[in-house]
Design a protein around this motif. Structure first.
Motif, PDB file in Angstrom:
ATOM      1  N   LYS A  84       0.873  -1.177   0.000  1.00 32.12           N
ATOM      2  CA  LYS A  84       0.000   0.000   0.000  1.00 32.12           C
ATOM      3  C   LYS A  84       0.908   1.225   0.000  1.00 32.12           C
ATOM      4  N   MET A  85       0.844   2.016  -1.054  1.00 32.82           N
ATOM      5  CA  MET A  85       1.755   3.133  -1.199  1.00 32.82           C
ATOM      6  C   MET A  85       1.418   4.262  -0.222  1.00 32.82           C
ATOM      7  N   VAL A  86       2.465   4.909   0.280  1.00 34.28           N
ATOM      8  CA  VAL A  86       2.322   6.088   1.117  1.00 34.28           C
ATOM      9  C   VAL A  86       2.663   7.341   0.315  1.00 34.28           C
ATOM     10  N   ALA A  87       3.726   7.266  -0.471  1.00 32.88           N
ATOM     11  CA  ALA A  87       4.160   8.444  -1.232  1.00 32.88           C
ATOM     12  C   ALA A  87       5.004   8.012  -2.418  1.00 32.88           C
ATOM     13  N   SER A  88       4.986   8.848  -3.443  1.00 29.63           N
ATOM     14  CA  SER A  88       5.813   8.609  -4.630  1.00 29.63           C
ATOM     15  C   SER A  88       6.386   9.923  -5.122  1.00 29.63           C
ATOM     16  N   GLY A  89       7.701   9.974  -5.280  1.00 27.89           N
ATOM     17  CA  GLY A  89       8.327  11.130  -5.893  1.00 27.89           C
ATOM     18  C   GLY A  89       8.003  11.201  -7.371  1.00 27.89           C
ATOM     19  N   MET A  90       7.974  12.415  -7.893  1.00 32.45           N
ATOM     20  CA  MET A  90       7.670  12.634  -9.315  1.00 32.45           C
ATOM     21  C   MET A  90       8.960  12.966 -10.042  1.00 32.45           C
ATOM     22  N   CYS A  91       9.628  11.929 -10.517  1.00 33.14           N
ATOM     23  CA  CYS A  91      10.930  12.062 -11.156  1.00 33.14           C
ATOM     24  C   CYS A  91      10.783  12.465 -12.619  1.00 33.14           C
ATOM     25  N   HIS A  92      11.784  13.160 -13.122  1.00 36.37           N
ATOM     26  CA  HIS A  92      11.766  13.557 -14.537  1.00 36.37           C
ATOM     27  C   HIS A  92      11.818  12.343 -15.454  1.00 36.37           C
ATOM     28  N   SER A  93      12.366  11.234 -14.984  1.00 35.76           N
ATOM     29  CA  SER A  93      12.458  10.040 -15.826  1.00 35.76           C
ATOM     30  C   SER A  93      11.085   9.557 -16.278  1.00 35.76           C
ATOM     31  N   ASP A  94      10.072   9.692 -15.410  1.00 35.86           N
ATOM     32  CA  ASP A  94       8.717   9.309 -15.824  1.00 35.86           C
ATOM     33  C   ASP A  94       8.197  10.240 -16.898  1.00 35.86           C
ATOM     34  N   ASP A  95       8.585  11.507 -16.842  1.00 33.87           N
ATOM     35  CA  ASP A  95       8.229  12.430 -17.910  1.00 33.87           C
ATOM     36  C   ASP A  95       8.936  12.048 -19.207  1.00 33.87           C
ATOM     37  N   HIS A  96      10.170  11.524 -19.098  1.00 34.29           N
ATOM     38  CA  HIS A  96      10.852  11.026 -20.294  1.00 34.29           C
ATOM     39  C   HIS A  96      10.061   9.886 -20.933  1.00 34.29           C
ATOM     40  N   MET A  97       9.399   9.071 -20.105  1.00 37.20           N
ATOM     41  CA  MET A  97       8.537   8.019 -20.661  1.00 37.20           C
ATOM     42  C   MET A  97       7.332   8.630 -21.358  1.00 37.20           C
ATOM     43  N   ALA A  98       6.782   9.687 -20.773  1.00 33.77           N
ATOM     44  CA  ALA A  98       5.602  10.329 -21.355  1.00 33.77           C
ATOM     45  C   ALA A  98       5.922  11.005 -22.687  1.00 33.77           C
ATOM     46  N   THR A  99       7.118  11.579 -22.805  1.00 31.94           N
ATOM     47  CA  THR A  99       7.485  12.261 -24.054  1.00 31.94           C
ATOM     48  C   THR A  99       7.955  11.281 -25.129  1.00 31.94           C
ATOM     49  N   GLY A 100       8.309  10.067 -24.717  1.00 33.50           N
ATOM     50  CA  GLY A 100       8.850   9.091 -25.661  1.00 33.50           C
ATOM     51  C   GLY A 100      10.357   9.084 -25.712  1.00 33.50           C
ATOM     52  N   ASP A 101      11.018   9.969 -24.942  1.00 34.26           N
ATOM     53  CA  ASP A 101      12.480   9.950 -24.900  1.00 34.26           C
ATOM     54  C   ASP A 101      12.995   8.612 -24.361  1.00 34.26           C
ATOM     55  N   LEU A 102      12.220   8.027 -23.445  1.00 38.45           N
ATOM     56  CA  LEU A 102      12.603   6.762 -22.827  1.00 38.45           C
ATOM     57  C   LEU A 102      11.490   5.757 -23.110  1.00 38.45           C
ATOM     58  N   PRO A 103      11.547   5.052 -24.242  1.00 42.57           N
ATOM     59  CA  PRO A 103      10.449   4.158 -24.617  1.00 42.57           C
ATOM     60  C   PRO A 103      10.414   2.894 -23.767  1.00 42.57           C
ATOM     61  N   VAL A 104       9.195   2.396 -23.551  1.00 40.48           N
ATOM     62  CA  VAL A 104       9.015   1.144 -22.824  1.00 40.48           C
ATOM     63  C   VAL A 104       8.476   0.087 -23.780  1.00 40.48           C
ATOM     64  N   ALA A 105       8.511  -1.164 -23.339  1.00 41.21           N
ATOM     65  CA  ALA A 105       8.155  -2.267 -24.238  1.00 41.21           C
ATOM     66  C   ALA A 105       6.650  -2.463 -24.362  1.00 41.21           C
ATOM     67  N   VAL A 106       5.889  -2.092 -23.322  1.00 40.58           N
ATOM     68  CA  VAL A 106       4.460  -2.386 -23.296  1.00 40.58           C
ATOM     69  C   VAL A 106       3.676  -1.132 -22.927  1.00 40.58           C
ATOM     70  N   TYR A 107       2.651  -0.838 -23.730  1.00 36.05           N
ATOM     71  CA  TYR A 107       1.668   0.194 -23.381  1.00 36.05           C
ATOM     72  C   TYR A 107       0.304  -0.481 -23.313  1.00 36.05           C
ATOM     73  N   PRO A 108      -0.547  -0.053 -22.376  1.00 37.79           N
ATOM     74  CA  PRO A 108      -0.302   0.996 -21.397  1.00 37.79           C
ATOM     75  C   PRO A 108       0.705   0.562 -20.337  1.00 37.79           C
ATOM     76  N   VAL A 109       1.322   1.565 -19.717  1.00 37.43           N
ATOM     77  CA  VAL A 109       2.271   1.329 -18.637  1.00 37.43           C
ATOM     78  C   VAL A 109       1.873   2.207 -17.461  1.00 37.43           C
ATOM     79  N   CYS A 110       1.933   1.651 -16.263  1.00 40.79           N
ATOM     80  CA  CYS A 110       1.662   2.417 -15.050  1.00 40.79           C
ATOM     81  C   CYS A 110       2.988   2.990 -14.556  1.00 40.79           C
ATOM     82  N   GLY A 111       3.059   4.304 -14.435  1.00 43.12           N
ATOM     83  CA  GLY A 111       4.324   4.978 -14.162  1.00 43.12           C
ATOM     84  C   GLY A 111       4.731   4.961 -12.702  1.00 43.12           C
ATOM     85  N   GLY A 112       5.832   5.656 -12.443  1.00 42.99           N
ATOM     86  CA  GLY A 112       6.332   5.821 -11.083  1.00 42.99           C
ATOM     87  C   GLY A 112       7.404   4.826 -10.710  1.00 42.99           C
ATOM     88  N   HIS A 113       8.511   5.339 -10.171  1.00 36.53           N
ATOM     89  CA  HIS A 113       9.601   4.435  -9.777  1.00 36.53           C
ATOM     90  C   HIS A 113      10.334   4.910  -8.523  1.00 36.53           C
TER      91      HIS A 113
END
Length: 372
Positions: free
Chosen positions: A33-62
């Protein structure tokens, strides 16, 4: 069980908060059960396509932390109620890299963008209501109220840990700290340039100051971030690398900085070249930032690289070992020697995730955090 998570259906795209089906944990897994998640720029890189993932949809956050809700069968070392901080890079503990003290380079890291379980590309723990699979960013998906993860990605922490602050140890804090202390090997008396003062850069400023650097020069075009850097230990804060280089040279008899760390939001080869120009003979440039994966080339003078023995080094998660570094940094935080609270500018609800990233682009946050 049901959960709500922020997914990307495509890239470029925006996060969309939807209902998800979340599987029970299997052997070697926990549900948190999550308490908090930082909003890293890397997830924005996924949103822009700079950092492509293998499967969409993808649930973000790391970058996140939470409380264990349930434990998979035959999974030792965890119990419901345990507090955990996620490491965005898993550590198996027995590959060549883990066994030689380089957990950040664990062989499992090659699979963090596939979205499935490490051992089975067709095995997913998140699904849409229609049963179609949803990939998990870095295997953990901290942009979800609950998440099921492999224990390779979880670090158990003491009961008194303030997870709403300590969530940053799972990415930004460890990356910024290690970029200076481990990869950069900063020494007392050094002059250090930190290029970019987001969450990672702000922690890099702290690391340089704490490690005894005589001069810590923070560089960011945003005045708010320059002011924040000075509160965190920077001796100088300027808007451009040209200014930083001139200051570094003026403080070192014309030599330049011993270390320059590149922590900008979206990197290009030109950023690395500017950092390269700012360092002295045998100076080190540490490259921590990310950009488009197709970018190639760094325009640095080859003769200067050879004759001045300058070094350019990449840094992944600060060249660290998350299983030992996260508890160590947590102890520094409790001892008052590491500032985490000061890095968190704004807290958001999950439904406000896109506003949080708009604020990041506007330069109004050092780090935004989602609170559940």
């Amino acid at each position: 069980m049901k959960t709500r998570g922020a997914i990307l259906r495509q890239a470029p795209g925006k996060f969309e908060v939807v209902d998800l089906e979340l599987d029970d944990p299997r052997q070697g897994e926990i549900r948190v059960k999550m308490v908090a998640s930082g909003m890293c720029h890397s997830d924005d890189h996924m949103a822009t396509g700079d950092l492509p993932v293998a499967v969409y949809p993808v649930c973000g956050g790391h970058e996140g932390a939470g409380i264990v809700e349930s434990v998979g069968p035959n999974t030792a070392g965890y119990a419901p109620g345990d507090k955990v901080i996620f490491s965005f890079l898993p550590a198996c503990g027995h590959c060549e890299w883990c066994s030689t003290g380089h957990q950040n380079l664990c062989d499992l890291g090659a699979l963090v963008l596939v979205g499935s379980r490490w051992d089975d590309p067709n095995s997913f723990r998140m699904h849409l209501d229609d049963g179609s699979p949803v990939g998990q960013a870095l295997g953990i998906s901290t942009f979800s109220e609950y998440t099921t993860v492999a224990v390779d990605s979880a670090v158990k922490v003491p009961e008194d840990t303030p997870l709403e602050k300590a969530c940053l140890l799972g990415c930004a804090a460890g990356t910024g700290w290690g970029s200076v202390v481990r990869t950069g090997e900063v020494a007392p008396g050094d002059t250090v340039v930190i290029m970019g003062v987001g969450g990672i850069g702000a922690m890099a400023v702290q690391a340089a100051a704490t490690a005894g650097a005589e001069n810590v020069i923070a560089v960011d075009p945003v005045a708010f971030k320059r002011e924040s850097a000075q509160r965190l230990g920077a001796t100088h804060a300027v808007a451009s690398m040209k200014e930083a280089t001139e200051i570094a040279q003026s403080l070192t008899n014309g030599q330049g900085a011993a270390l320059a760390v590149v922590t900008v939001g979206v990197i290009s080869g030109d950023h690395i070249a500017e950092a390269f120009a700012s360092v002295r003979k045998q100076g080190t440039v540490v490259v921590t930032a990310l950009g488009n994966v197709t970018n190639v080339g760094i325009p640095v003078p080859i003769l200067e690289l050879t004759l001045y023995e300058k070094k350019i080094k990449g840094s992944l998660f600060g060249s660290g070992n998350p299983r030992s570094d996260i508890p160590k940094m947590l102890r520094l935080y409790h001892a008052g020697k590491l500032q985490l609270d000061e890095l968190i500018t704004t807290e958001y609800a999950l439904d406000d995730i896109n506003r949080g990233y708009e604020d990041m682009h506007a330069g109004t946050n050092i780090r935004g955090v989602i609170r559940y």
